[in-house]
Design a protein around this motif. Structure first.
Motif, PDB file in Angstrom:
ATOM      1  N   GLY A   1      18.085   7.486  44.996  1.00 14.38           N
ATOM      2  CA  GLY A   1      17.453   8.872  44.650  1.00 14.38           C
ATOM      3  C   GLY A   1      17.037   9.509  46.036  1.00 14.38           C
ATOM      4  N   ALA A   2      17.161   8.997  47.177  1.00 17.78           N
ATOM      5  CA  ALA A   2      16.773   9.647  48.248  1.00 17.78           C
ATOM      6  C   ALA A   2      17.965  10.907  48.698  1.00 17.78           C
ATOM      7  CB  ALA A   2      16.865   8.867  49.390  1.00 17.78           C
ATOM      8  N   VAL A   3      17.113  11.925  49.161  1.00 17.06           N
ATOM      9  CA  VAL A   3      17.974  13.263  49.358  1.00 17.06           C
ATOM     10  C   VAL A   3      17.731  13.784  50.900  1.00 17.06           C
ATOM     11  CG1 VAL A   3      18.097  13.835  46.931  1.00 17.06           C
ATOM     12  CG2 VAL A   3      16.235  14.731  48.696  1.00 17.06           C
ATOM     13  N   GLU A   4      18.554  14.608  51.234  1.00 17.59           N
ATOM     14  CA  GLU A   4      18.379  15.231  52.493  1.00 17.59           C
ATOM     15  C   GLU A   4      17.602  16.745  52.361  1.00 17.59           C
ATOM     16  OE1 GLU A   4      21.814  13.329  55.479  1.00 17.59           O
ATOM     17  OE2 GLU A   4      22.356  15.082  54.224  1.00 17.59           O
ATOM     18  N   LEU A   5      16.895  16.957  53.491  1.00 11.79           N
ATOM     19  CA  LEU A   5      16.132  18.144  53.625  1.00 11.79           C
ATOM     20  C   LEU A   5      16.567  18.568  55.114  1.00 11.79           C
ATOM     21  CD1 LEU A   5      12.682  17.779  52.532  1.00 11.79           C
ATOM     22  CD2 LEU A   5      14.583  18.907  51.339  1.00 11.79           C
ATOM     23  N   PRO A   6      17.003  20.004  55.290  1.00  8.58           N
ATOM     24  CA  PRO A   6      17.302  20.542  56.521  1.00  8.58           C
ATOM     25  C   PRO A   6      16.206  20.571  57.335  1.00  8.58           C
ATOM     26  CG  PRO A   6      18.041  22.119  54.893  1.00  8.58           C
ATOM     27  CD  PRO A   6      17.372  20.961  54.066  1.00  8.58           C
ATOM     28  N   ARG A   7      16.040  20.519  58.466  1.00  9.11           N
ATOM     29  CA  ARG A   7      14.969  20.242  59.282  1.00  9.11           C
ATOM     30  C   ARG A   7      13.725  21.237  58.890  1.00  9.11           C
ATOM     31  NH1 ARG A   7      16.270  20.675  65.412  1.00  9.11           N
ATOM     32  NH2 ARG A   7      16.801  18.377  65.413  1.00  9.11           N
TER      33      ARG A   7
ATOM     34  N   CYS B   1      14.134  14.040  65.386  1.00  8.17           N
ATOM     35  CA  CYS B   1      13.642  14.676  64.585  1.00  8.17           C
ATOM     36  C   CYS B   1      15.070  15.393  63.910  1.00  8.17           C
ATOM     37  CB  CYS B   1      12.761  16.120  65.018  1.00  8.17           C
ATOM     38  SG  CYS B   1      12.230  17.251  63.789  1.00  8.17           S
ATOM     39  N   PRO B   2      15.423  14.537  62.926  1.00  7.37           N
ATOM     40  CA  PRO B   2      16.770  14.803  62.505  1.00  7.37           C
ATOM     41  C   PRO B   2      17.047  16.189  61.781  1.00  7.37           C
ATOM     42  CG  PRO B   2      15.977  12.516  61.674  1.00  7.37           C
ATOM     43  CD  PRO B   2      14.914  13.322  62.370  1.00  7.37           C
ATOM     44  N   VAL B   3      18.160  16.628  62.414  1.00  2.00           N
ATOM     45  CA  VAL B   3      18.574  17.997  61.774  1.00  2.00           C
ATOM     46  C   VAL B   3      18.692  18.161  60.100  1.00  2.00           C
ATOM     47  CG1 VAL B   3      20.758  19.536  61.620  1.00  2.00           C
ATOM     48  CG2 VAL B   3      20.056  18.390  63.591  1.00  2.00           C
ATOM     49  N   ARG B   4      19.132  16.793  59.549  1.00  2.00           N
ATOM     50  CA  ARG B   4      18.965  16.782  58.144  1.00  2.00           C
ATOM     51  C   ARG B   4      18.036  15.167  57.966  1.00  2.00           C
ATOM     52  NH1 ARG B   4      21.675  20.047  55.599  1.00  2.00           N
ATOM     53  NH2 ARG B   4      21.412  19.067  53.310  1.00  2.00           N
ATOM     54  N   ARG B   5      16.960  15.553  57.389  1.00  4.65           N
ATOM     55  CA  ARG B   5      15.973  14.427  57.142  1.00  4.65           C
ATOM     56  C   ARG B   5      16.001  14.128  55.847  1.00  4.65           C
ATOM     57  NH1 ARG B   5      11.973  14.369  61.011  1.00  4.65           N
ATOM     58  NH2 ARG B   5      10.711  12.439  60.629  1.00  4.65           N
ATOM     59  N   GLY B   6      16.071  12.545  55.669  1.00  3.95           N
ATOM     60  CA  GLY B   6      16.141  11.768  54.475  1.00  3.95           C
ATOM     61  C   GLY B   6      14.495  11.724  53.883  1.00  3.95           C
ATOM     62  N   VAL B   7      14.450  11.987  52.741  1.00  4.82           N
ATOM     63  CA  VAL B   7      13.223  11.974  51.921  1.00  4.82           C
ATOM     64  C   VAL B   7      13.463  11.279  50.555  1.00  4.82           C
ATOM     65  CG1 VAL B   7      12.206  14.006  53.089  1.00  4.82           C
ATOM     66  CG2 VAL B   7      13.253  14.491  50.902  1.00  4.82           C
ATOM     67  N   VAL B   8      12.493  10.782  50.132  1.00  3.66           N
ATOM     68  CA  VAL B   8      12.556  10.328  48.567  1.00  3.66           C
ATOM     69  C   VAL B   8      11.537  11.128  47.851  1.00  3.66           C
ATOM     70  CG1 VAL B   8      12.189   8.482  47.179  1.00  3.66           C
ATOM     71  CG2 VAL B   8      13.042   7.954  49.322  1.00  3.66           C
ATOM     72  N   PRO B   9      12.153  12.043  46.862  1.00  2.00           N
ATOM     73  CA  PRO B   9      11.305  12.857  46.076  1.00  2.00           C
ATOM     74  C   PRO B   9      10.551  11.972  44.873  1.00  2.00           C
ATOM     75  CG  PRO B   9      13.977  13.591  45.947  1.00  2.00           C
ATOM     76  CD  PRO B   9      13.789  12.116  46.669  1.00  2.00           C
ATOM     77  N   LEU B  10       9.366  12.145  45.033  1.00  2.00           N
ATOM     78  CA  LEU B  10       8.561  11.215  44.174  1.00  2.00           C
ATOM     79  C   LEU B  10       8.714  11.312  42.587  1.00  2.00           C
ATOM     80  CD1 LEU B  10       4.959  11.814  45.872  1.00  2.00           C
ATOM     81  CD2 LEU B  10       6.779  10.173  46.349  1.00  2.00           C
ATOM     82  N   ASP B  11       9.569  12.380  42.114  1.00  2.00           N
ATOM     83  CA  ASP B  11       9.863  12.569  40.845  1.00  2.00           C
ATOM     84  C   ASP B  11      11.357  12.093  40.675  1.00  2.00           C
ATOM     85  OD1 ASP B  11      10.761  14.552  42.089  1.00  2.00           O
ATOM     86  OD2 ASP B  11      10.123  16.108  40.542  1.00  2.00           O
TER      87      ASP B  11
END
Length: 229
Positions: free
Chosen positions: A198-204, A60-70
């Motif tokens: 365009g992927a970004v990181e989110l804190p856990r 469960c990454p401390v900083r998670r990669g996500v792709v904002p849909l916009d």
């Protein structure tokens, strides 16, 4: 509709109590469908330890990669490339899985145990492939797990230039409907390649809040990507 499997006999605990500095949060358990779904619902995903017979690792990454849909970045060349491929969903899941698991790929991590586990999830309606085809041949694609408004991307591959990117663009299009604000496209860790798209990181903690909302959101109509007939 996906078939809910028997519940897991394993518990992953409260994600708020996970080590705040370590991506690795659990070791062991199994890869039964109920266990995998329980893990994703808690923000975890599995990866092999690297040696046969070793217990499974859960992250469960401390900083998670996500792709904002916009926020997906589609270059001019990628927009042109999209016209060269036909996108399908779930017509060749095993082939996509095999392409992602190709041992010739650098840093390959998908072993036979992982592949068998996600094939079971696919047969129950939880794991999906998004495929890019050209001239009747599978050119690339991706697979992941869909639970409500969460799509947890696991891996992608290509045999032709831009094919996996075309699959990703198609997936974002499918997720980007009137429920888009509640949806979540998880890509585990941010890589330079994903960042360029365009992927970004989110804190856990922020990821887990987004996950909670996404799990309550309706899932996308993935089959709508398939051509008629």
């Amino acid at each position: 509709m996906p078939v809910e499997p028997p519940p897991s006999r394993w518990a992953f605990g409260d994600p708020a109590r996970y080590d705040a500095l370590d991506d690795l949060v659990a070791i062991g358990a199994d890869l039964e469908p109920g266990t995998l779904l329980e893990a994703y619902r808690h923000g975890l995903f599995p990866m092999p330890a690297g040696s046969p017979g070793e217990p499974m690792y859960w992250f469960c990454p401390v900083r998670r990669g996500v792709v904002p849909l916009d926020g997906l970045r589609v270059s001019r060349s990628l927009r042109r490339a999209r016209r060269d491929f036909e996108v399908r969903v779930d017509t060749a899941f095993e082939d996509v899985l095999a392409g992602c698991a190709d041992p010739a790929r650098a840093s390959g991590w998908i072993d036979d145990e992982i592949a068998a586990a996600y094939l079971r999830l696919h047969r129950l309606g939880w794991a999906h492939s998004v495929e890019a085809w050209r001239d009747g041949r599978l050119a690339g694609g991706l697979y992941g797990v869909a639970i409500g408004g969460l799509f947890a991307g696991e891996s992608m591959f290509h045999r032709e230039r831009d094919a996996s990117k075309v699959a990703l663009v198609a997936l974002v299009d499918l997720l980007n409907d009137r429920y888009a604000e509640r949806r979540l496209l998880d890509v585990q860790w941010l890589t330079p390649h994903l960042a360029s798209l365009g992927a970004v990181e989110l804190p856990r903690a922020a990821y887990l809040r987004r996950l909670e909302a996404a799990l309550r959101a309706p899932g996308p109509d993935l089959a709508s990507a398939n051509p008629p007939g």
